[in-house]
Motif scaffolding. Structure first.
Motif, PDB file in Angstrom:
ATOM      1  N   VAL A 122      30.012  22.737 -27.610  1.00 26.96           N
ATOM      2  CA  VAL A 122      30.851  23.639 -26.828  1.00 26.96           C
ATOM      3  C   VAL A 122      30.864  23.203 -25.367  1.00 26.96           C
ATOM      4  N   THR A 123      31.830  23.743 -24.611  1.00 25.82           N
ATOM      5  CA  THR A 123      31.889  23.529 -23.174  1.00 25.82           C
ATOM      6  C   THR A 123      31.293  24.743 -22.479  1.00 25.82           C
ATOM      7  N   LEU A 162      20.482  21.823 -26.132  1.00 26.86           N
ATOM      8  CA  LEU A 162      21.925  21.659 -26.220  1.00 26.86           C
ATOM      9  C   LEU A 162      22.236  20.353 -26.940  1.00 26.86           C
ATOM     10  N   CYS A 169      24.952  15.047 -24.590  1.00 28.69           N
ATOM     11  CA  CYS A 169      25.587  15.999 -23.684  1.00 28.69           C
ATOM     12  C   CYS A 169      26.088  15.299 -22.421  1.00 28.69           C
ATOM     13  N   CYS A 178      27.287  18.923 -26.037  1.00 27.99           N
ATOM     14  CA  CYS A 178      27.931  19.920 -25.176  1.00 27.99           C
ATOM     15  C   CYS A 178      28.425  19.289 -23.872  1.00 27.99           C
ATOM     16  N   LYS A 200      22.961  25.649 -27.919  1.00 28.95           N
ATOM     17  CA  LYS A 200      24.387  25.541 -28.192  1.00 28.95           C
ATOM     18  C   LYS A 200      24.712  24.167 -28.760  1.00 28.95           C
ATOM     19  N   HIS A 201      25.793  24.104 -29.537  1.00 30.32           N
ATOM     20  CA  HIS A 201      26.213  22.847 -30.154  1.00 30.32           C
ATOM     21  C   HIS A 201      27.718  22.704 -30.061  1.00 30.32           C
TER      22      HIS A 201
END
Length: 350
Positions: free
Chosen positions: A188-189, A207, A229, A210, A185-186
């Motif tokens: 995002v919460t 990740l 992150c 994030c 994922k990139h």
């Protein structure tokens, strides 16, 4: 958000001082696949077999514990009549025995009840502390021999490093597969609650930029390839393994935490044993600063309700000199986040 909750085997891998870590992971993976392919008939007897396995483990664990305690007591009694080389050898052998006991727990934790895992982890931690105390007691006894000049005190300071000698060059940590997790994922919460969940092992991997918020408890947590992150997690009952993180802020609580290949990252920790770093630089440490509804109950469940202040007692496996390792430091108070409060809706800082 990717939430891959599925059935799996919960193996609490321990970031202990083990030279055969890779082999252990392979064995655990093979067992996991074997259990997944079991026939439906086999599941009917799983409850009784688990009880038998637990009983067998506890018997082996108890025998090993008594043996180690006996060796520690014996070493204390005969230390005055034991030469230096023999003494070092005895201490190293006891350290290996404790590591093997810790490995036995890691290899069998997938079927053990959580309270047995916590109890066994505490026993291992107490044995390590007893060995540390024994080493400390024997150092001044050697100093009073007056067999050489005062400049020989520097070699004497090397005795506590015996406990690290078996793991100066540990194998590289490997990515963990076949477990629920949040991946790829990139920007995002990502939010996950383990309340009421049967998940025992969870992975965060690949990740970038994030925000990750995990509440509740799990047995083991794996973090791999994270960049820029912020990760906030509730208490982990067993161990946390971290491999390849950069420019991250990580707020973590666990019995044991091992960090491999971390760069320019801040760690806010509550941990029962000393955190371990290797192949890392520019990492800073501060006390755990997380809050969410129910966290006190989760900390108690994980056996982490008390602050040990071990967040500041970091072992660098690539730096065995007497002076402070340049690869880590304590995060200055004026730069710390005082509190992070998270919930399923979002997070706020105070």
């Amino acid at each position: 958000m990717e939430d891959n909750d599925q059935s799996f085997t919960a193996e609490t891998l321990d970031p202990a001082l083990q030279k055969k870590h890779h082999d252990m992971l392979e064995r655990l993976s093979a067992r996991h696949q074997a259990r997944k392919s079991d026939s439906p008939d086999a599941s009917s007897s799983s409850s009784s077999s688990t009880l038998e396995s637990t009983s067998s483990f506890l018997a082996k664990f108890s025998d090993s514990k008594r043996s180690i305690e006996s060796r520690i007591a014996e070493s204390r009694l005969v230390s005055s009549s034991t030469d230096s080389s023999k003494l070092k050898s005895d201490l190293a052998e006891i350290s290996v025995a404790i590591n093997n006991l810790e490995k036995l727990l890691a290899e069998n934790s997938y079927f053990l009840p959580s309270y047995e895992v916590r109890s066994s982890l505490k026993i291992v931690s107490d044995l390590k502390q007893s060995l540390d105390i024994l080493s400390g007691e024997l150092v001044p006894k050697k100093k009073f021999s007056f067999k050489s000049k005062s400049t020989t005190k520097k070699p004497e300071s090397k005795l506590p490093e015996i406990q690290k000698s078996d793991a100066v060059l540990p194998p590289k940590l490997l990515p963990v597969r076949d477990s629920p997790g949040l991946r790829n994922k990139h920007g995002v919460t990502l939010v996950k609650s383990f309340k009421g969940s049967s998940i025992g092992e969870f992975t965060l991997s690949d990740l970038d930029s994030c925000q990750v918020k995990l509440t509740g408890t799990v047995n083991a947590l794996f973090l791999h390839r994270l960049k820029k992150c912020n990760v906030y997690t509730g208490p982990v009952i067993g161990s946390i393994l971290i491999d390849d993180v950069e420019d991250c802020v990580l707020v973590l609580a666990s019995h044991q935490i091992r960090i491999h290949c971390a760069r320019k990252s801040d760690f806010y920790l509550r941990v029962r044993s000393r955190p371990i770093i290797e192949d890392s630089n520019g990492v800073r440490f501060a006390p755990y600063c997380l809050d969410y509804q129910g966290i006190e109950e989760d900390l108690k469940t994980a056996g982490l309700e008390e602050e040990t202040k071990n967040w500041a007692n970091v072992d660098d496996f690539r730096w065995l000199r007497a002076v402070q390792s340049p690869n880590w430091s304590v995060l200055p108070e004026e730069e710390r986040v005082s509190l992070v409060t998270i919930s399923s809706e979002g997070d706020s800082r105070a």
